[in-house]
Design a protein around this motif. Structure first.
Motif, PDB file in Angstrom:
ATOM      1  N   GLY A 220       0.808  -1.214   0.000  1.00  0.00           N
ATOM      2  CA  GLY A 220       0.000   0.000   0.000  1.00  0.00           C
ATOM      3  C   GLY A 220       0.840   1.262   0.000  1.00  0.00           C
ATOM      4  O   GLY A 220       0.543   2.224  -0.719  1.00  0.00           O
ATOM      5  N   LEU A 221       1.906   1.279   0.801  1.00  0.00           N
ATOM      6  CA  LEU A 221       2.801   2.430   0.840  1.00  0.00           C
ATOM      7  C   LEU A 221       3.506   2.625  -0.500  1.00  0.00           C
ATOM      8  O   LEU A 221       3.743   3.762  -0.932  1.00  0.00           O
ATOM      9  N   MET A 222       3.843   1.513  -1.162  1.00  0.00           N
ATOM     10  CA  MET A 222       4.431   1.614  -2.497  1.00  0.00           C
ATOM     11  C   MET A 222       3.447   2.271  -3.457  1.00  0.00           C
ATOM     12  O   MET A 222       3.829   3.118  -4.280  1.00  0.00           O
ATOM     13  N   GLY A 223       2.159   1.899  -3.349  1.00  0.00           N
ATOM     14  CA  GLY A 223       1.134   2.510  -4.195  1.00  0.00           C
ATOM     15  C   GLY A 223       0.967   3.989  -3.918  1.00  0.00           C
ATOM     16  O   GLY A 223       0.785   4.792  -4.842  1.00  0.00           O
ATOM     17  N   VAL A 224       1.028   4.370  -2.635  1.00  0.00           N
ATOM     18  CA  VAL A 224       0.934   5.788  -2.268  1.00  0.00           C
ATOM     19  C   VAL A 224       2.078   6.570  -2.896  1.00  0.00           C
ATOM     20  O   VAL A 224       1.876   7.651  -3.475  1.00  0.00           O
ATOM     21  N   TYR A 225       3.280   6.027  -2.806  1.00  0.00           N
ATOM     22  CA  TYR A 225       4.462   6.718  -3.330  1.00  0.00           C
ATOM     23  C   TYR A 225       4.396   6.849  -4.853  1.00  0.00           C
ATOM     24  O   TYR A 225       4.706   7.906  -5.413  1.00  0.00           O
ATOM     25  N   ILE A 226       3.951   5.766  -5.530  1.00  0.00           N
ATOM     26  CA  ILE A 226       3.950   5.759  -6.998  1.00  0.00           C
ATOM     27  C   ILE A 226       2.846   6.655  -7.557  1.00  0.00           C
ATOM     28  O   ILE A 226       3.079   7.460  -8.470  1.00  0.00           O
ATOM     29  N   TYR A 227       1.627   6.532  -7.013  1.00  0.00           N
ATOM     30  CA  TYR A 227       0.472   7.211  -7.614  1.00  0.00           C
ATOM     31  C   TYR A 227       0.154   8.566  -6.969  1.00  0.00           C
ATOM     32  O   TYR A 227      -0.339   9.479  -7.645  1.00  0.00           O
ATOM     33  N   ASP A 228       0.393   8.697  -5.664  1.00  0.00           N
ATOM     34  CA  ASP A 228      -0.021   9.921  -4.974  1.00  0.00           C
ATOM     35  C   ASP A 228       1.129  10.590  -4.231  1.00  0.00           C
ATOM     36  O   ASP A 228       0.890  11.374  -3.300  1.00  0.00           O
ATOM     37  N   GLY A 229       2.363  10.269  -4.612  1.00  0.00           N
ATOM     38  CA  GLY A 229       3.524  10.819  -3.917  1.00  0.00           C
ATOM     39  C   GLY A 229       3.557  12.329  -3.910  1.00  0.00           C
ATOM     40  O   GLY A 229       3.816  12.956  -2.867  1.00  0.00           O
ATOM     41  N   GLU A 230       3.262  12.954  -5.048  1.00  0.00           N
ATOM     42  CA  GLU A 230       3.300  14.419  -5.135  1.00  0.00           C
ATOM     43  C   GLU A 230       2.220  15.060  -4.277  1.00  0.00           C
ATOM     44  O   GLU A 230       2.457  16.070  -3.607  1.00  0.00           O
ATOM     45  N   LEU A 231       1.016  14.460  -4.283  1.00  0.00           N
ATOM     46  CA  LEU A 231      -0.085  15.015  -3.486  1.00  0.00           C
ATOM     47  C   LEU A 231       0.206  14.886  -2.000  1.00  0.00           C
ATOM     48  O   LEU A 231      -0.114  15.790  -1.215  1.00  0.00           O
ATOM     49  N   VAL A 232       0.798  13.761  -1.597  1.00  0.00           N
ATOM     50  CA  VAL A 232       1.132  13.559  -0.185  1.00  0.00           C
ATOM     51  C   VAL A 232       2.189  14.554   0.270  1.00  0.00           C
ATOM     52  O   VAL A 232       2.093  15.149   1.356  1.00  0.00           O
ATOM     53  N   SER A 233       3.204  14.775  -0.574  1.00  0.00           N
ATOM     54  CA  SER A 233       4.264  15.725  -0.210  1.00  0.00           C
ATOM     55  C   SER A 233       3.743  17.159  -0.160  1.00  0.00           C
ATOM     56  O   SER A 233       4.266  17.996   0.574  1.00  0.00           O
ATOM     57  N   LYS A 234       2.662  17.419  -0.901  1.00  0.00           N
ATOM     58  CA  LYS A 234       2.102  18.772  -0.949  1.00  0.00           C
ATOM     59  C   LYS A 234       1.149  19.044   0.211  1.00  0.00           C
ATOM     60  O   LYS A 234       1.252  20.063   0.899  1.00  0.00           O
ATOM     61  N   ASP A 235       0.168  18.131   0.408  1.00  0.00           N
ATOM     62  CA  ASP A 235      -0.882  18.371   1.402  1.00  0.00           C
ATOM     63  C   ASP A 235      -0.886  17.385   2.565  1.00  0.00           C
ATOM     64  O   ASP A 235      -1.785  17.435   3.409  1.00  0.00           O
ATOM     65  N   GLY A 236       0.066  16.446   2.601  1.00  0.00           N
ATOM     66  CA  GLY A 236       0.158  15.529   3.733  1.00  0.00           C
ATOM     67  C   GLY A 236      -0.543  14.204   3.501  1.00  0.00           C
ATOM     68  O   GLY A 236      -1.414  14.077   2.632  1.00  0.00           O
ATOM     69  N   PHE A 237      -0.157  13.215   4.301  1.00  0.00           N
ATOM     70  CA  PHE A 237      -0.683  11.851   4.186  1.00  0.00           C
ATOM     71  C   PHE A 237      -2.178  11.794   4.512  1.00  0.00           C
ATOM     72  O   PHE A 237      -2.941  11.061   3.889  1.00  0.00           O
ATOM     73  N   PHE A 238      -2.593  12.585   5.506  1.00  0.00           N
ATOM     74  CA  PHE A 238      -3.982  12.527   5.974  1.00  0.00           C
ATOM     75  C   PHE A 238      -4.822  13.680   5.420  1.00  0.00           C
ATOM     76  O   PHE A 238      -5.797  14.102   6.052  1.00  0.00           O
TER      77      PHE A 238
END
Length: 326
Positions: A220-238
């Motif tokens: 799941g974390l691999m999927g977060v990094y691959i598909y939503d990595g930019e969004l997470v780095s911008k607005d956070g994991f939660f």
């Protein structure tokens, strides 16, 4: 006592199945200010919650002894790396399936999703025959034919869909349908593979779910990094998380464990009742509350066929007694 447990199992199964689908659908279509929560992160959080819940259950089974818990986890997981690695395959497939369910419910109404997702009965049966050498009876093969016919009717285009095209395009419906079909195949294969592993070893279901959750969180974390990595780095994991999001995550995390806990009290007929009631409730709530679904006569025909197939697949005819000779 046994009858009470059966009815309690029925209620829990219906509640879990219906509430997860409806809350997930509502959370993916609710219009709010700010970014919407990322389904990939919700899958990871659900896996971590599942691991925590299973550890608590193992702790309870070990008479609430931390020393015994530590010994069990060390002996059953760390000291058996090959047994643990066997769970990597179904875990990766389950992670894919959980992500696909969010995609499906972002593009399909809850009622259509519920009925179409029953195709997992077909895929599970086919994988059981090929992987476990399980033999199906006449009633079960007939139920699979009825099931495919019912799902085809549910997916049959109707005139009312033209009115809904402003909110839900044909393209998004196709994406939702493909997500459900892929989830059905992944569910069938992973479920049968997991059943095969459980039959080959004596480890508890809770230990196996900890192993599944461990690999699931990694994938799941691999999927977060691959598909939503930019969004997470911008607005956070939660980002976008609210009370409704946490309800969806908890239902997804604990749903499978609840079913595993009550399934020993629920026979096939009871599971058929639960599926049928869940489909009916999803249809009614989608129409009256979510207001994203207008049922047609063709849909009702398809839903009835799917419900009939669900009961028929679990039907176990009693062999007729040998006639006494005069």
């Amino acid at each position: 006592m046994s009858a009470n447990l059966k009815y309690l199992s029925l209620g829990i199964l219906v509640f879990q199945t219906t509430s997860l689908v409806l809350t997930m659908r509502y959370s993916r279509t609710l219009k709010e200010e700010g970014p919407r929560y990322l389904s990939s992160t919700a899958v990871v959080v659900a896996e971590l919650l599942k691991i925590m819940a299973c550890i608590l259950l193992v702790y309870k089974d070990s008479k609430c002894s931390l020393r015994a818990l530590n010994r069990i986890l060390h002996d059953e997981i760390l000291n058996k790396p090959m047994e643990t690695l066997k769970l990597a395959i179904p875990s990766g497939i389950y992670t894919l399936q959980n992500n696909l369910l969010y995609v499906a419910l972002s593009n399909l109404d809850a009622a259509t999703y519920q009925v179409t997702y029953q195709l997992k009965i077909l895929t599970t049966a086919l994988f059981s025959v090929s992987m476990l050498s399980k033999k199906l009876g006449v009633y079960q093969w007939l139920s699979l034919v009825i099931l495919m016919t019912g799902v085809a009717f549910v997916q049959w285009p109707s005139d009312s869909q033209e009115l809904d095209s402003k909110e839900l395009s044909a393209g998004s419906q196709f994406v939702g349908l493909m997500a459900v079909l892929t989830a059905c195949f992944s569910s069938g294969f992973a479920g049968v593979y997991f059943e095969k592993i459980l039959k080959e070893t004596k480890q508890s279901v809770w230990i196996r779910n900890i192993q599944l959750g461990f690999f699931g969180s990694i994938f799941g974390l691999m999927g977060v990094y691959i598909y939503d990595g930019e969004l997470v780095s911008k607005d956070g994991f939660f980002q976008g998380y609210n009370r409704l999001t946490w309800i969806v995550v908890v239902l997804q995390a604990l749903g499978g464990l609840v079913i595993a806990a009550v399934i020993k009290y629920a026979d096939n007929i009871l599971k058929g009742f639960a599926t049928s009631l869940s489909i009916i409730l999803s249809t009614l709530i989608s129409y009256f509350w979510l207001q994203d679904f207008v049922p047609t006569s063709v849909f009702f025909l398809g839903a009835i066929l799917v419900i009939t197939a669900t009961f028929l697949y679990g039907y176990d005819p009693k062999p007729a007694g040998n006639p006494t000779k005069a």
